[in-house]
Enzyme design. Structure first.
Site, PDB file in Angstrom:
ATOM      1  N   SER A  57      22.015  -8.809  10.613  1.00  0.00           N
ATOM      2  CA  SER A  57      21.590  -7.749  11.523  1.00  0.00           C
ATOM      3  C   SER A  57      22.592  -7.232  12.502  1.00  0.00           C
ATOM      4  CB  SER A  57      20.321  -8.254  12.306  1.00  0.00           C
ATOM      5  OG  SER A  57      19.428  -8.749  11.210  1.00  0.00           O
ATOM      6  N   GLY A  60      20.322  -2.048  11.025  1.00  0.00           N
ATOM      7  CA  GLY A  60      20.069  -0.342  10.801  1.00  0.00           C
ATOM      8  C   GLY A  60      18.863  -0.020  11.497  1.00  0.00           C
ATOM      9  N   CYS A  93      11.595  -8.244  10.962  1.00  0.00           N
ATOM     10  CA  CYS A  93      12.461  -7.625  11.802  1.00  0.00           C
ATOM     11  C   CYS A  93      12.545  -6.327  11.082  1.00  0.00           C
ATOM     12  CB  CYS A  93      13.946  -8.398  11.922  1.00  0.00           C
ATOM     13  SG  CYS A  93      14.590  -7.828  13.064  1.00  0.00           S
ATOM     14  N   LEU A  94      13.578  -6.098  10.328  1.00  0.00           N
ATOM     15  CA  LEU A  94      13.828  -4.700   9.754  1.00  0.00           C
ATOM     16  C   LEU A  94      12.895  -4.664   8.725  1.00  0.00           C
ATOM     17  CD1 LEU A  94      15.308  -2.064   8.909  1.00  0.00           C
ATOM     18  CD2 LEU A  94      16.689  -3.587   7.287  1.00  0.00           C
ATOM     19  N   ASN A 129      16.184 -10.041  17.808  1.00  0.00           N
ATOM     20  CA  ASN A 129      17.496  -9.381  17.628  1.00  0.00           C
ATOM     21  C   ASN A 129      17.143  -7.786  16.983  1.00  0.00           C
ATOM     22  OD1 ASN A 129      20.030  -8.591  16.918  1.00  0.00           O
ATOM     23  ND2 ASN A 129      20.031  -9.920  15.081  1.00  0.00           N
ATOM     24  N   GLY A 134      16.901  -3.458  17.664  1.00  0.00           N
ATOM     25  CA  GLY A 134      17.366  -2.423  18.507  1.00  0.00           C
ATOM     26  C   GLY A 134      16.274  -1.233  18.399  1.00  0.00           C
ATOM     27  N   HIS A 160      12.306 -13.439  14.998  1.00  0.00           N
ATOM     28  CA  HIS A 160      12.671 -14.306  13.856  1.00  0.00           C
ATOM     29  C   HIS A 160      11.919 -15.605  13.862  1.00  0.00           C
ATOM     30  CE1 HIS A 160      16.053 -11.790  12.593  1.00  0.00           C
ATOM     31  NE2 HIS A 160      15.803 -11.143  13.816  1.00  0.00           N
ATOM     32  N   GLU A 176      12.463 -17.751  11.733  1.00  0.00           N
ATOM     33  CA  GLU A 176      13.225 -18.827  11.206  1.00  0.00           C
ATOM     34  C   GLU A 176      14.308 -19.299  12.459  1.00  0.00           C
ATOM     35  OE1 GLU A 176      13.397 -15.526  10.704  1.00  0.00           O
ATOM     36  OE2 GLU A 176      15.760 -14.956  10.824  1.00  0.00           O
TER      37      GLU A 176
END
Lengths: 370, 909
Positions: free
Chosen positions: A63, A236, A261-262, A303, A305, A343, A345
Site C-alpha cells: 500500500s 492507489g 482497505c483498497l 494506512n 489516503g 487493517h 491483520e
C-alpha cells in the site's frame, strides 16, 4: 547494586552516514539531512505514519508503493530487521524520512532494498506541514549532484512535475504474478491480490481456511468457484482502478466478499458508492474506530489516503472513524459484501480488529472457527 | 453511556503523608479526579491527612477533611457526609486498602455507599496474589512460578533464587530477593510480619529479564486503550520506582509489543477493571521472548502519573469520568476536544524517568537496589532521542546519587540499543573540537545529542557562561515543541513544551503579561510536596491576578506539572541553561524563585546576570540572607541575637568551639540545610566529628533546651505581616522538618509572641525582599535567638495556610505583583481559635540500615496534620494520622520516634 563498568566498545556507536541527503516538497519546502539508505533519487507522494513500531512492516507494505514515508516516531531502527517482519517480498515504499536512524542493520537493509532514506530531518515539522497543507509530491535524493547548485534547484521542479501514477500498472507490479496456495484448510477462501500483506493471508489462514491467492487479472469465474473472496489492500486511487470492477461486479451476490482497505474502496465503488481523497490520509496504529453495531471502539492500524462515501441505500455503515467521522467499514447484508477500511491483520498495530475477519468468515462460510 | 445520574456526591480518598513508595503522584491524581467530578456537578468530599496537598486546599473540593486515613476516620466522614459513592483509585494503595476494609466491615453496605472506579472483587482479584495468578493464567498469560507462604514450614523444596513479595504492602515493602536458604527464611519472616494479612509470595526469580509496564484504561463497555508503554532500562530485580525507565518502549518489535498489549488487555478484562485505569507489569526474556505478567494495579499509580505527563493523556481525569459512567468515546481528548479519549497516544519524542535517591541523607542505609523501592522522587527528561532525554533527566535530578553514578554507566545488562545511544554521546564528546574552533554545525550536533553547556564547559575547562556565549554567537539555540498526544497528526491546544535543537519552534501565541514560576524539581528529603504546593498556588494566584503563568519543572509526579495548573508548562531540567533559554523565549514580566525551595534560589544569580526580572528579591538581598557573616552583622544592627558562630578550618575547630561554648553544632560550609550536621557536646566528640569533614566548617553554639519556633511572614518591602508562628514540640536540635509543630490559640505564650513578631518584623523590613520569608527562632531561658531566615516560601507554608485559613501564597503573589500589605484584607484572617498540629512521618522501614535517631539532619519524608479545639484532642488525632494513618499498610516502624516524643510532650503540656 554494583557499579556497572562504562561500556566503551562492543557497540556500534554511530551510524556512519553515506553522505548528505535532501528532501524537497513540491511547494519548495526543503529538509537537509543525511543519507542512510540507497544512493539515488526517489520521487513520490510524501506521507507520514505515527506508528511507533513496525518500520520494516510499513516499508514492505505494498500500500505504500512509491511513497516517501515519514516516520513521526523519533528513533527508527532500534530493534533491527528480521525477515519474518516483511509484508511482501521487497520494500515497496520509495523513500524513508526519519528524525534518526538508530541501527546500522536498518540502514543496510534500506540500502539493499533500494530505499532512498534521509535521517536527521525535522520529521515533526514535516508531519505538521503535511497535516496543514495535505499530502504532497516530494523528492528525496542522496545523489551528490542533486544536493547543491542547479541540481538542487531542479529537485522541487521534479517533485512538481511528477506524473500522475498509472495505478493499474502499479497494481500489476505488486500483485502476485501467478496463482498460489498460501495455506490449506477447511474453508475455501480466495484472495484477490492487489498488493496483499502477508499478515492478512496469515490471519485468514489462522481461521482454518485454505487460502488461494490470485493475481490482479484473474477472471470472475475462477473467483466464483470459492466459498468466499477477500479483496486485498493495495496502493492507489480507487477511482482510477475501476477496471477491477469488471472482475468484482459480477461476483456481487454470487459469493460473499470482504474488502480490506483498497479492497473495501473497490467493493464500495462496485456497489455504486463514491470514493474521495483525504487531505493527508490516515496512517498509524492508534486510530479509534467505532463499531456502530456493538457501540465498541477498536484501536486500529490504518494506512489509507482515500475514503469511501456511502451513498443513500444498499449498504450500512458499520464502522466510523472517531478522528474525523469518515467511513471505516460497511456491510451489505443482502449481497453478503462487507468492507473494512482499516487493517484487521495489523502488523504493525494492535490486534483489536482481528475478530472482525473471524466473524465474517464464520458468517459467510458457516464453518467452525479455528 | 452518559454519566450516571444516581451519583450526586463522591468521597475521594487521598493517600496520606508522603512516604517512599507513595509520593506526590496521588495529590496529582486526586486533584484531577476532584476537578473532573466538580465539573460534572458532583459534590466532592476529600479525606486526606496530608496538609501539603493541593487537593486538601479549602476551596478545592466541596468539603475537605484533614482526618487520619484509617477506617475509623473515613467512616466518621462517611457517616457525616453520606456520599453516594467513594472513589478509592486515585489515593494509591492506602486508599485502595481503606476501601477494601470499609467494604469488608460492611460500613459501605450499611450506609448505601457504592465503591466506584474499582469494585471490591476487582481489588481482591488484583491484590490477592494467588487469585491474580489464577485469573492471569485463565486469560492465557503466564505468571512466574510461585507459591503462597504464610509460615516458614511451607518453604520446603523452593528453588533458589526467588523473590519474596508480601501481600498488600506499598512499594514492595518488606520484600526482596533471596539467593540463599538463610536469606530466604529471613525475607519470608520479615515479609509475613510486614503483610497485613500475614501472607507472602515466594516466586521464581526473573532476575535479568527485561521489564515493561503498560498503562491502560477500560470503560464499562469493554473499550480498552493502552495509553503508554514504559520500558525499564534497568532489568528485572530493581523496583520500577527505582529504575530508569523510558516511554514509549523502544526495543520491542511491533510483534513483540503487540503481544504485550494483547496480554495486558486480556488480564485487565479478566481481573474485571471496568471503569478506570490500571497498570500491568511484565517481565520478558530478551532472547526467547518468554513473557510473565508480574502484577496489575487496578488504580492510578506513580507510573500512570508518568504516563500522563509523558503522553499528554490525563489518566486520572479519564479514570474519574469512567468511574461515574462515561465511556471512552464520550470523553474528549484534553488537547483536542474534537476527538475522544478512546485512542492511543502517539509520541514523537522520548521520555526518560530517573529516580532521585536520598543516600546522601542516609549514608548508612543499604544502597543495594532490589524489589523494595528506595527512591524519594523522580524526574523526567523529554527529548527527541533517548540519549537527549536521559541526559536531561540526569541533569534534572540535581545530583542526588543516582542509580548509575552518571549517564555513562548504564547497567551492563541494559539493551544494546541503550548502550549504543549512550556510546554515541561519549564518542561525540571525545571528538570535541576546541571551544574557539568549534563551528555552528559541530556545536549543533553536540546539542542534538543532548550534551549540556555544563558538560561542554567541563570538557573545555570553560565556564558554562562562556559556552552559552559561544552558542549565542554561533546562533545555536534551543527550540520548543509541544506534547500533543498525536505526534503532530491532530491540531492541538497543548502548551506543554520540551526543548529540542535544530528544528522548528512551535511559537508562543500568548502575549499577555507572563510570570514564570520555577518549580522545585524532584521530590527529596527537605524539598518535597510542600514546595510543589507553593508553586501551584502561585500559578493559580497569578492567573487570578490576570497574568499568564508559565511553570518550569520536570518531575512527573506533581500537580505543578499538570498541564491545567499553568498557561504553559516546560518539562525541562531546573538548570541555568534551560531556565535561561525559557526566559529568553517567554520574555516574562517577572520570574518567581521563591516558591520552589532552594532549587530556584540557586538559579537566582544566573538569572539576574542575564537581566531576567526576578520577583521579590535579587542576588544581593538573597546573599544578605544566605551569607552567614552578612546576616549576623545585620542582626546585630537590628539588635536581634544570633547564636555565637565561627567559620573555621578543621584545625582551628577546637578553639572556635571553645570560643562559642559547648555544646556546638558542626556543619561543613558547603552543605546547605541539615545534611551532615553534628551536635558535639565536648572536644572529644568534636574531634571525632571533624574527621572526614573536608573544607571549612561552621561551628555554631547549640542552644540546649531551647524551644524553637518557625515563622512564616509576608513583606511588601517596607512592612511585615506575620502569618503563622509554629512552636516545635521537640527540643532544639531536631531539624525543623522533623519536628512536631503547634499552631493555634495558646500555642505561643503572649510575651514570647510579641518578641517573636518584633524580631521577624525587623528581619523582613527593608531587607530588599518582597513576598514570603521564613524565620526560625529559639527561645532559651529569657533569650530570643534567630537561628536562620530564608527569603522564600518554606516547608511550613501549606500547614500554616491550612491552620489559619489564610491563602498565604496568594497574598505573597499579590505583593509580588505590586500590592502593598495595606492593600490586602489581612484583617479577614484573625487568630485561629483551635489548635492545629503538624507531625512528621518517616520511611525508615524502606531504608534498611538507616539511622533512625532524629537530629539536625532532616529525615522525614512527609507530614500529617490535625486540628481540634484542644491540644489534647489535636494530639490524639495527629497520632492516629501518623501511626495508624495508612490503613492496611504495614509500616509500624515508621514513626516510633515521633509517637514517643508526642507522648512525652503531651504529658508536659
Amino acid at each position: 547494586m554494583t557499579q556497572a563498568p562504562v561500556r566503551q566498545r562492543g557497540f556500534a556507536a554511530r551510524i556512519e552516514p553515506y553522505g548528505r541527503a535532501l528532501l524537497v516538497l513540491e511547494d519548495g519546502t526543503q529538509f537537509d539531512g543525511i543519507s542512510v539508505g540507497a544512493a539515488g533519487t526517489a520521487v513520490g507522494e510524501a506521507v507520514f505514519t505515527t506508528s511507533m513500531t513496525g518500520y520494516q512492516e510499513a516499508l514492505t507494505d505494498p500500500s505504500f508503493h512509491g511513497q516517501l514515508v515519514c516516520f513521526t516516531a523519533p528513533m527508527v531502527g532500534n530493534y533491527g530487521v528480521a525477515p519474518e517482519r516483511t509484508q511482501s517480498p521487497r520494500a515497496r515504499a520509495a523513500g524513508a524520512l526519519m528524525r534518526s536512524c538508530t541501527s546500522r542493520c536498518w540502514s543496510t537493509w534500506l540500502r539493499e532494498e533500494g530505499v532512498v532514506a534521509i535521517a536527521d530531518i525535522d520529521t515533526r515539522r514535516l508531519a505538521m506541514h503535511l497535516r496543514e497543507h495535505g499530502s504532497m509530491r516530494a523528492v528525496v535524493s542522496s545523489s551528490p549532484d542533486a544536493l547543491d547548485g542547479p541540481g538542487r534547484d531542479g529537485l522541487a521542479a521534479r517533485a512538481a512535475q511528477l506524473e500522475p501514477t498509472d495505478w493499474a500498472t502499479v497494481i500489476a507490479e505488486v500483485s502476485t504474478p501467478s496463482r498460489y496456495l498460501h495455506a490449506d484448510g477447511e474453508r475455501d477462501v480466495a484472495v484477490l491480490d492487489l498488493g496483499v500483506k502477508r499478515s492478512l493471508l496469515q490471519l485468514i489462514e489462522r481461521n482454518g481456511c485454505a487460502v488461494t491467492v490470485y493475481p490482479h487479472d484473474v477472471d470472475t469465474a475462477t473467483l466464483r468457484s470459492h466459498q468466499a473472496v477477500v479483496v486485498s489492500s493495495g496502493p492507489g486511487d480507487p477511482a482510477r482502478l475501476d477496471g477491477y470492477l469488471r472482475t468484482i461486479v459480477p461476483l456481487l451476490g454470487e459469493v460473499p466478499m470482504l474488502g480490506v482497505c483498497l479492497g473495501h474502496q473497490l467493493l464500495a465503488r462496485a456497489l455504486g458508492h463514491d470514493t474521495w481523497k483525504l487531505p493527508f490520509g490516515h496512517r498509524g496504529t492508534n486510530h479509534p474506530v467505532l463499531d456502530r453495531r456493538t457501540g465498541r471502539v477498536l484501536v486500529t492500524s490504518q494506512n489509507h489516503g482515500y475514503a469511501v462515501a456511502i451513498g443513500s441505500a444498499g449498504a450500512e455503515v458499520t464502522h466510523v472513524s472517531l478522528y474525523d467521522g469518515t467511513v471505516e467499514g460497511f456491510a451489505c447484508r443482502e449481497l453478503r459484501v462487507a468492507g473494512i477500511q482499516f487493517h484487521p491483520e495489523a502488523t504493525p498495530g494492535p490486534d483489536d480488529a482481528r475478530g472482525l475477519v473471524a466473524d465474517w468468515l464464520q458468517e459467510c462460510t458457516g464453518a467452525a472457527q479455528a | 453511556m452518559p454519566r450516571r445520574r444516581d451519583i450526586q456526591s463522591v468521597c475521594v480518598l487521598g493517600s496520606g503523608p508522603i512516604t517512599v513508595g507513595q509520593g506526590c503522584e496521588f495529590d496529582y491524581a486526586g486533584c484531577q479526579a476532584v476537578k473532573v467530578l466538580r465539573e460534572e456537578g458532583i459534590r466532592t468530599i476529600v479525606v486526606n491527612s496530608n496538609p501539603a496537598t493541593i487537593m486538601t486546599d479549602p476551596e478545592f473540593a466541596d468539603a475537605t477533611y484533614l482526618e487520619p486515613l484509617d477506617a475509623a476516620g473515613v467512616e466518621a466522614v462517611l457517616r457525616h457526609e453520606r456520599p453516594d459513592a467513594i472513589l478509592p483509585t486515585v489515593g494509591g494503595q492506602t486508599a485502595l486498602n481503606l476501601a477494601r476494609e470499609l467494604d469488608g466491615s460492611g460500613v459501605l453496605l450499611e450506609l448505601g455507599i457504592e465503591l466506584i472506579g474499582a469494585r471490591a472483587e476487582v481489588i481482591e482479584r488484583a491484590e490477592d496474589r494467588e487469585r491474580f495468578r489464577e485469573v492471569a493464567r485463565a486469560a492465557g498469560v503466564q505468571v512466574p512460578d510461585s507459591r503462597v507462604v504464610t509460615a516458614l514450614e511451607q518453604l520446603r523444596n523452593v528453588q533458589l533464587p526467588v523473590v519474596v513479595r508480601p501481600a498488600f504492602t506499598l512499594g514492595g515493602g518488606g520484600g526482596g530477593a533471596a539467593w540463599t536458604q538463610r536469606e530466604l527464611r529471613a525475607r519470608v519472616r520479615d515479609g509475613i510480619a510486614a503483610s497485613p494479612i500475614g501472607q507472602v509470595l515466594v516466586e521464581e526469580s526473573l532476575h535479568g529479564w527485561d521489564e515493561f509496564e503498560l498503562e491502560l484504561v477500560r470503560d464499562a463497555r469493554d473499550n480498552v486503550v493502552v495509553v503508554c508503554s514504559i520500558e525499564n532500562v534497568d532489568p528485572m530485580g530493581v523496583h520500577t520506582g527505582d529504575s530508569v525507565t523510558v516511554a514509549p518502549q523502544l526495543t520491542l518489535s511491533d510483534l513483540a509489543y503487540q503481544e504485550l498489549r494483547t496480554a495486558a488487555i486480556a488480564i485487565v478484562r479478566a481481573v474485571g477493571v471496568d471503569c478506570g485505569g490500571a497498570n500491568v507489569q511484565f517481565a520478558r526474556q530478551r532472547t526467547s521472548g518468554e513473557l510473565r505478567v508480574i502484577e496489575l494495579n487496578p488504580r492510578v499509580s506513580r507510573s500512570s502519573a508518568l504516563a500522563s505527563k509523558a503522553t499528554g493523556y490525563p489518566i486520572a481525569k479519564v479514570a474519574a469520568r469512567l468511574a461515574i459512567g462515561y465511556t471512552l468515546d464520550e470523553i474528549p481528548n484534553d488537547l483536542n476536544t474534537s476527538v475522544p479519549a478512546s485512542f492511543e497516544p502517539a509520541l514523537d519524542y522520548v521520555v526518560v524517568k530517573v529516580p532521585r535517591f536520598g543516600f546522601d541523607v542516609f549514608p548508612e542505609a543499604e544502597r543495594e537496589l532490589g524489589t523494595q523501592m528506595k527512591s524519594f522522587g523522580e524526574v523526567m527528561g523529554v527529548g527527541r532521542t533517548f540519549a537527549g532525554a536521559l541526559l536531561k533527566a540526569v541533569r534534572g535530578a540535581e545530583g542526588g546519587d543516582g542509580p548509575w553514578y552518571g549517564w555513562r554507566a548504564l547497567p551492563d545488562h541494559a539493551h544494546p540499543f541503550f548502550h549504543r545511544e549512550v556510546a554515541r554521546v561519549s564518542q561525540a564528546l571525545e571528538r570535541l573540537p576546541a571551544l574557539a574552533e568549534i563551528g555552528a554545525p559541530e556545536l549543533l550536533t553536540l546539542k542534538r545529542e543532548g550534551v549540556s553547556d555544563h558538560e561542554l564547559g567541563r570538557a573545555w575547562h570553560a565556564s558554562e557562561r562562556a559556552v552559552r556565549a559561544r552558542r549565542a554567537e554561533l546562533e545555536v539555540l534551543p527550540i520548543y515543541r509541544c506534547i500533543d498526544t498525536s505526534a503532530g497528526e491532530l491540531r492541538s491546544s497543548s502548551t506543554t513544551h520540551y526543548s529540542s535543537w535544530g528544528e522548528q519552534d512551535e511559537g508562543v501565541a500568548d502575549t499577555r503579561r507572563t510570570v514564570v514560576i520555577i518549580g522545585a524539581g524532584p521530590n527529596r528529603i527537605g524539598q518535597g510536596i510542600e514546595y510543589d504546593y507553593c508553586c501551584v498556588r502561585a500559578s493559580l494566584a497569578f492567573r487570578a491576578l490576570g497574568f499568564r503563568t508559565v511553570m518550569v519543572n520536570s518531575t512527573p509526579a506533581t500537580v505543578s506539572t499538570d498541564a491545567d495548573t499553568s498557561d504553559a508548562l516546560y518539562l525541562e531540567p531546573l538548570c541555568p541553561e534551560e531556565v535561561l533559554a525559557i526566559c529568553e523565549r517567554e520574555q516574562p514580566w517577572g520570574v518567581c524563585v521563591q516558591f520552589g525551595g532552594q532549587t530556584p534560589l540557586k538559579l537566582a544569580a544566573a538569572l539576574q546576570d542575564a537581566d531576567v526580572p526576578l520577583l521579590g528579591l535579587d542576588a544581593a538581598s538573597l546573599d544578605a540572607f544566605e551569607d552567614r557573616a552578612r546576616f549576623a552583622a545585620r542582626m546585630q544592627r537590628l539588635g536581634v541575637r544570633v547564636p555565637a558562630w565561627r567559620l573555621t578550618s578543621a584545625g582551628a575547630a577546637c578553639s572556635a568551639a571553645r570560643e562559642v561554648g559547648y555544646p556546638v553544632i558542626l556543619r561543613p560550609s558547603w552543605v546547605l540545610g541539615g545534611s551532615a550536621m553534628r551536635v558535639c557536646r565536648d572536644e572529644e566528640a568534636l574531634l571525632a566529628a571533624i574527621e572526614g569533614m573536608p573544607g571549612d566548617i561552621f561551628v555554631d553554639r547549640f542552644l540546649e533546651g531551647a524551644v524553637e519556633y518557625d515563622v512564616d511572614a509576608l513583606t511588601d518591602g517596607s512592612s511585615v505581616h506575620v502569618c503563622g508562628i509554629m512552636r516545635h514540640l521537640e527540643h532544639a536540635g531536631i531539624h525543623s522538618g522533623d519536628s512536631t509543630a503547634l499552631l493555634g490559640a495558646g500555642a505561643v505564650a503572649a510575651r514570647d509572641r510579641a518578641r517573636i513578631v518584633e524580631a521577624v518584623r525587623a528581619i523582613g523590613t527593608d531587607a530588599g525582599i518582597v513576598g514570603l520569608f521564613n524565620t526560625q527562632l529559639a527561645i532559651v531561658g529569657d533569650e530570643l535567638h534567630v537561628l536562620e531566615a530564608n527569603p522564600r516560601a518554606s516547608r511550613t507554608v501549606p500547614f500554616a495556610a491550612k491552620a489559619t485559613g489564610m491563602p498565604i501564597i496568594d497574598l505573597a503573589c499579590a505583593l509580588l505583583a505590586g500590592a502593598k500589605l495595606a492593600d490586602l484584607p489581612l484583617e479577614r484572617w484573625g487568630e485561629p481559635t483551635d489548635m492545629s498540629i503538624k507531625a512528621p512521618v518517616f520511611s525508615f522501614d524502606r531504608l534498611p540500615g538507616a539511622d533512625r535517631t532524629l537530629g539536625p539532619r532532616m529525615r522525614s519524608t512527609g507530614e500529617v496534620m490535625a486540628s481540634a479545639a484542644t491540644v489534647d484532642a489535636a494530639l490524639a488525632t495527629v497520632r492516629r494520622a501518623v501511626d495508624g494513618g495508612r490503613a492496611g499498610a504495614s509500616d509500624t516502624g515508621r514513626s516510633r520516634g515521633t509517637v514517643q516524643s508526642l507522648q512525652a510532650r503531651q504529658a508536659s503540656l
